[in-house]
Motif scaffolding. Structure first.
Motif: not given
Length: 131
Positions: A17, A21, A24-25, A100-101
């Protein structure tokens, strides 16, 4: 010395997880414990580290833990430590990463101003930073 902030989540975020994040950033992740990553945009950088509940309990006092729990509405299970460089853009980047988290898991932010913020409060702060 860099600025720091911390994300606390009541969810059991996995290493995957955390990596997702960051990747994807547009960031990078490294192996090792604690699990670390970084995100760069232009001349700005933030560095992240995933820590377990044991670290939360070891390095914080009961009052802080209670404050995070009060805002979160549940007991924090993990924390993501964020260190920022001193650029103004890094102050926007860490808020964006928090969001995002928080989009996927219940989170609160202990921000660089030493305030504990809900997701809604972070979103308002982020929008204010955008102008």
């Amino acid at each position: 010395m860099s600025l720091s902030a911390t994300i606390f989540s009541s969810a059991q975020l996995t290493v995957e997880d955390f990596k997702q994040v960051i990747l994807s950033s547009g960031g990078y992740v490294s192996s090792g414990i604690p699990h670390r990553g970084s995100i760069s945009e232009g001349n700005s950088d933030i560095w992240l580290a995933l820590h377990s509940k044991d670290v939360i309990e070891e390095f914080s006092d009961a009052d802080d833990r209670q404050e995070w729990q009060d805002v979160l509405g549940d007991v924090p299970q993990v924390m993501v430590e964020i260190n920022l460089d001193h650029t103004e853009h890094a102050k926007l980047m860490y808020l964006k990463v928090f969001l995002r988290f928080a989009k996927a898991w219940p989170c609160v932010l202990h921000d660089v101003d030493d305030s504990v913020l809900s997701c809604r409060s972070v979103l308002l702060k982020y929008k204010a930073c955008l102008g």
